[in-house]
Design an enzyme around this catalytic site. Structure first.
Site: not given
Length: 119
Positions: A28, A69, A76
């Site tokens: 990420e 996050e 996701e």
């Protein structure tokens, strides 16, 4: 199958958590950017002429930002694992995770600006 308990369970949980942080850093880009920002802002908070409570208020939203996050990245990953076709609920889940990150970034910026410029 025997359940892990006590110290063994704690050690395994710690290992899974470290694995998750490493995975977030590896996969990420946003998390990597936030980690580098964290590496700058948290030490900076210790060099500022602020009270202990203000220092905690400077650091806490940064940690929350990282937490959100990671949760957003987890959402996701699960949504992407389920399928690549668009589904309204999948899109909503991803958008809500992203919104949580945005709100945490706004909170971080607000607290830093408030303490540094209006204190």
């Amino acid at each position: 199958m025997q359940k892990n308990t006590g110290l063994k369970r704690i050690c395994l949980a710690l290992g899974y958590s470290i694995k998750g942080i490493k995975s977030a850093y590896k996969h990420e880009a946003a998390f990597r950017q936030e980690i580098w920002l964290t590496c700058i802002l948290i030490p900076a908070a210790f060099f500022m002429d602020v009270t202990q409570v203000e220092r905690i208020l400077l650091i806490l939203p940064i940690i929350l930002m990282l937490m959100f996050e990671i949760v957003n990245s987890a959402i996701e990953a699960v949504v992407d694992r389920i399928g690549s076709e668009y589904h309204e609920l999948a899109g909503r889940a991803k958008d809500m995770g992203s919104a949580a990150v945005l709100i945490s970034i706004i909170l971080t910026a607000y607290i830093w600006i408030e303490i540094l410029f209006f204190n």
